[in-house]
Motif scaffolding. Structure first.
Motif, PDB file in Angstrom:
ATOM      1  N   LYS A   8     131.507 -49.651 -64.953  1.00  0.00           N
ATOM      2  CA  LYS A   8     130.879 -49.345 -66.245  1.00  0.00           C
ATOM      3  C   LYS A   8     129.353 -49.392 -66.151  1.00  0.00           C
ATOM      4  CE  LYS A   8     134.718 -50.950 -69.158  1.00  0.00           C
ATOM      5  NZ  LYS A   8     135.181 -51.925 -70.173  1.00  0.00           N
ATOM      6  N   VAL A   9     128.842 -50.424 -65.516  1.00  0.00           N
ATOM      7  CA  VAL A   9     127.388 -50.547 -65.415  1.00  0.00           C
ATOM      8  C   VAL A   9     126.826 -49.498 -64.465  1.00  0.00           C
ATOM      9  CG1 VAL A   9     125.470 -52.098 -64.863  1.00  0.00           C
ATOM     10  CG2 VAL A   9     127.534 -53.017 -65.928  1.00  0.00           C
ATOM     11  N   TRP A  10     127.498 -49.286 -63.359  1.00  0.00           N
ATOM     12  CA  TRP A  10     127.045 -48.290 -62.377  1.00  0.00           C
ATOM     13  C   TRP A  10     126.980 -46.895 -63.000  1.00  0.00           C
ATOM     14  CZ3 TRP A  10     125.920 -48.599 -56.993  1.00  0.00           C
ATOM     15  CH2 TRP A  10     125.816 -47.371 -56.334  1.00  0.00           C
ATOM     16  N   ASP A  11     128.083 -46.467 -63.591  1.00  0.00           N
ATOM     17  CA  ASP A  11     128.164 -45.100 -64.123  1.00  0.00           C
ATOM     18  C   ASP A  11     127.113 -44.838 -65.197  1.00  0.00           C
ATOM     19  OD1 ASP A  11     130.265 -44.766 -62.406  1.00  0.00           O
ATOM     20  OD2 ASP A  11     131.825 -44.746 -63.952  1.00  0.00           O
ATOM     21  N   LYS A  12     126.785 -45.849 -65.951  1.00  0.00           N
ATOM     22  CA  LYS A  12     125.783 -45.708 -67.006  1.00  0.00           C
ATOM     23  C   LYS A  12     124.390 -45.436 -66.437  1.00  0.00           C
ATOM     24  CE  LYS A  12     123.828 -48.163 -70.990  1.00  0.00           C
ATOM     25  NZ  LYS A  12     123.822 -49.451 -71.744  1.00  0.00           N
ATOM     26  N   HIS A  13     124.165 -45.806 -65.181  1.00  0.00           N
ATOM     27  CA  HIS A  13     122.831 -45.687 -64.592  1.00  0.00           C
ATOM     28  C   HIS A  13     122.692 -44.549 -63.591  1.00  0.00           C
ATOM     29  CE1 HIS A  13     122.603 -49.754 -66.283  1.00  0.00           C
ATOM     30  NE2 HIS A  13     121.309 -49.589 -66.269  1.00  0.00           N
ATOM     31  N   VAL A  14     123.768 -43.771 -63.384  1.00  0.00           N
ATOM     32  CA  VAL A  14     123.695 -42.652 -62.435  1.00  0.00           C
ATOM     33  C   VAL A  14     122.917 -41.487 -63.055  1.00  0.00           C
ATOM     34  CG1 VAL A  14     125.011 -40.910 -61.185  1.00  0.00           C
ATOM     35  CG2 VAL A  14     125.822 -43.278 -61.238  1.00  0.00           C
ATOM     36  N   LEU A  15     121.868 -41.082 -62.360  1.00  0.00           N
ATOM     37  CA  LEU A  15     121.062 -39.937 -62.798  1.00  0.00           C
ATOM     38  C   LEU A  15     121.452 -38.656 -62.076  1.00  0.00           C
ATOM     39  CD1 LEU A  15     117.539 -41.657 -62.774  1.00  0.00           C
ATOM     40  CD2 LEU A  15     119.001 -41.236 -64.763  1.00  0.00           C
ATOM     41  N   HIS A  16     121.928 -38.795 -60.848  1.00  0.00           N
ATOM     42  CA  HIS A  16     122.240 -37.602 -60.055  1.00  0.00           C
ATOM     43  C   HIS A  16     123.152 -37.997 -58.899  1.00  0.00           C
ATOM     44  CE1 HIS A  16     121.619 -33.579 -58.413  1.00  0.00           C
ATOM     45  NE2 HIS A  16     121.396 -34.130 -57.243  1.00  0.00           N
ATOM     46  N   GLY A  17     124.008 -37.072 -58.490  1.00  0.00           N
ATOM     47  CA  GLY A  17     124.867 -37.304 -57.339  1.00  0.00           C
ATOM     48  C   GLY A  17     126.332 -37.347 -57.713  1.00  0.00           C
ATOM     49  N   ASN A  18     127.165 -36.903 -56.797  1.00  0.00           N
ATOM     50  CA  ASN A  18     128.607 -36.861 -57.016  1.00  0.00           C
ATOM     51  C   ASN A  18     129.285 -38.133 -56.531  1.00  0.00           C
ATOM     52  OD1 ASN A  18     128.476 -34.158 -57.979  1.00  0.00           O
ATOM     53  ND2 ASN A  18     128.374 -33.432 -55.851  1.00  0.00           N
ATOM     54  N   VAL A  19     130.438 -38.415 -57.103  1.00  0.00           N
ATOM     55  CA  VAL A  19     131.234 -39.565 -56.683  1.00  0.00           C
ATOM     56  C   VAL A  19     131.561 -39.432 -55.198  1.00  0.00           C
ATOM     57  CG1 VAL A  19     133.410 -40.793 -56.988  1.00  0.00           C
ATOM     58  CG2 VAL A  19     132.207 -39.866 -58.980  1.00  0.00           C
ATOM     59  N   GLY A  20     131.350 -40.487 -54.445  1.00  0.00           N
ATOM     60  CA  GLY A  20     131.610 -40.475 -53.012  1.00  0.00           C
ATOM     61  C   GLY A  20     130.389 -40.179 -52.180  1.00  0.00           C
ATOM     62  N   ASP A  21     129.360 -39.614 -52.819  1.00  0.00           N
ATOM     63  CA  ASP A  21     128.089 -39.346 -52.150  1.00  0.00           C
ATOM     64  C   ASP A  21     127.050 -40.359 -52.627  1.00  0.00           C
ATOM     65  OD1 ASP A  21     129.155 -37.088 -50.906  1.00  0.00           O
ATOM     66  OD2 ASP A  21     128.603 -35.789 -52.603  1.00  0.00           O
ATOM     67  N   PRO A  22     125.910 -40.453 -51.910  1.00  0.00           N
ATOM     68  CA  PRO A  22     124.825 -41.275 -52.452  1.00  0.00           C
ATOM     69  C   PRO A  22     124.438 -40.781 -53.845  1.00  0.00           C
ATOM     70  CG  PRO A  22     124.386 -40.731 -50.163  1.00  0.00           C
ATOM     71  CD  PRO A  22     125.590 -39.921 -50.577  1.00  0.00           C
TER      72      PRO A  22
END
Length: 456
Positions: A8-22
């Motif tokens: 939950k915390v991680w996903d809220k802070h993702v600005l760019h990039g696909n799951v499994g990649d940096p």
């Protein structure tokens, strides 16, 4: 499928990039100190870049700070690092908890004490024990100097999302057994690399019953299990700890959001570990990494490989000996693991009215000036000094050999810190990791004793 707290915390802070990649994460709070920040600031100057978010960057002085006379810095390198951070903070408009200031102290204590550390944040620092802040339900992790510069310039960081590992802890801790014993036991049982590639979430009724300070002790040493992250679900204990602190504004508006920070019942964990602490004993390390430890009543193990052989040789110990056989010379109460007010209170109960053993040099180093002032207002300093302890100024101190506080070569030290590596507390120093209560009892008795028989 539900999400874990970490998800939950991680996903809220993702600005760019696909799951499994940096993926590019936004960073909510950047804590810095004098050792890993100078090169990063110089990088900004060389590239003619500005500090992206000085309002989200906070500095303190801790690693190199002398604890007897904090303004008498004799080591040229230490003095250079300290004065460089002071100048960089001025040049880049960074809030600094400066030498002698009311808030100055170890970085992982200053964040929580000032209210900067809050649930749901992403927090980074150029220090491996940044996982401490995960006790608040934050994603907090240590970064290298090049990453410090990246955050300076962009307030972001590229990271690969780890797997999830739940550590469910049940049972009531016995009298004389503490949070430090839980994490030392866990590492002793599962090794210094069982958390590699995972974000650890500590759960269970035992965790829920712990104070914030005890929770921070456990998350602090997640890195010693090979993990980059250690987290706990924030709850009412968390919220009340944060309330009223200097940088914690409008928390009543934030609490409804913070209450959503938990792992869903159907959240998937890649791995689960269950431990029951009902019969847990005080823990003592005998070797040169935190995995090399035993319960107090257990003899040191047989040599199983060359690492064990080297550790026994370095430590001057043999298989079959017990913790009580170690000839101690130093006791250190301090570090970002165990230098909070609750740690000092617990230790003071054990030493009150007694005297430090003649063979022991014992020092107490509060982790921050906030703790030092509170302890002094309670008279704890007098209790320790009357018993024969040295009462010091705040700083990292004897946790690591980067300041004048070092254990002499070949001497065994009962330490409340987090690492017992070769040379960690000084060249040839022999470190034994224990709880504050165990360290205090060792100072009085001149050797390790079963603190369960001492604590009332």
């Amino acid at each position: 499928m539900g999400q874990t707290l970490f998800d939950k915390v991680w996903d809220k802070h993702v600005l760019h990039g696909n799951v499994g990649d940096p993926q590019l994460l936004y960073i909510d709070l950047h804590l810095i100190h004098e050792v890993t920040s100078p090169q990063a600031f110089e990088g900004l100057r060389l590239q003619k870049r500005k500090l992206r978010r000085p309002d989200l960057t906070f500095a303190t002085l801790d690693h190199n700070v002398p604890t007897i006379d904090i303004f008498n810095i004799k080591d040229e390198i230490a003095n250079k690092q300290i004065t460089t951070l002071q100048k960089n903070a001025e040049d880049f408009c960074v809030h600094i908890f400066d030498m002698g200031s009311d808030e100055q102290g170890i970085v992982h204590m200053v964040g929580p004490e000032t209210g900067l550390t809050q649930p749901g944040k992403t927090i980074v620092c150029g220090d491996s024990h940044t996982a401490t802040h995960g006790a608040f339900g934050a994603i907090a992790f240590g970064i290298g100097t090049s990453e410090v510069e990246h955050v300076f310039a962009t307030q972001t960081l590229w990271q690969t999302k780890p797997k999830n590992l739940k550590i469910d802890i049940s049972g009531k801790l016995p009298n004389g057994v503490y949070a430090k014993d839980i994490i030392l036991y866990l590492i002793n049982q599962y090794g210094v690399d069982f958390g590699t590639g995972y974000a650890l979430e500590f759960t269970g009724e035992t965790i829920k019953s712990l104070s914030m300070e005890a929770r921070m002790t456990i998350c602090n040493m997640a890195i010693e299990a090979g993990a980059k992250y250690g987290m706990m679900q924030p709850d009412d204990i968390t919220f009340e700890y944060v309330r009223g602190r200097q940088f914690a504004k409008n928390i009543d508006e934030m609490i409804p959001q913070w209450k959503q920070l938990y792992s869903d019942e159907d959240a998937y964990f890649d791995k689960i570990i269950n431990i029951d602490v009902t019969n847990l004993e005080p823990q003592v390390t005998w070797g040169t990494n935190p995995e090399m430890g035993v319960s107090f009543s257990t003899p040191f193990p047989a040599i199983k490989d060359s690492n064990d052989e080297r550790a026994y040789q370095y430590m001057g110990l043999k298989p079959g000996q017990k913790a009580e056989d170690i000839e101690l010379g130093y006791v250190f109460l301090g570090s970002c693991t165990n230098a909070r007010i609750s740690d000092l209170i617990e230790a003071s109960h054990i030493v009150k009215g007694k005297q430090v053993h003649p063979n022991i040099t014992a020092i107490v180093v509060p982790g921050s000036r906030t703790v030092k002032k509170e302890a002094e207002s309670m008279g704890l300093d007098k209790i320790f000094k009357d018993a024969g302890f040295e009462w010091r100024e705040p700083g990292c101190s004897m946790c690591l050999g980067m300041n004048p506080d070092q254990v002499p070569e070949g001497v065994h030290c009962a330490s409340t810190s987090n690492r017992n590596f070769e040379g960690r507390q000084g060249k040839g120093a022999r470190t034994h990791l224990v709880s504050p209560a165990m360290a205090a009892a060792a100072a009085i008795n001149g050797k390790f004793v079963d603190v369960r028989k001492v604590v009332i």
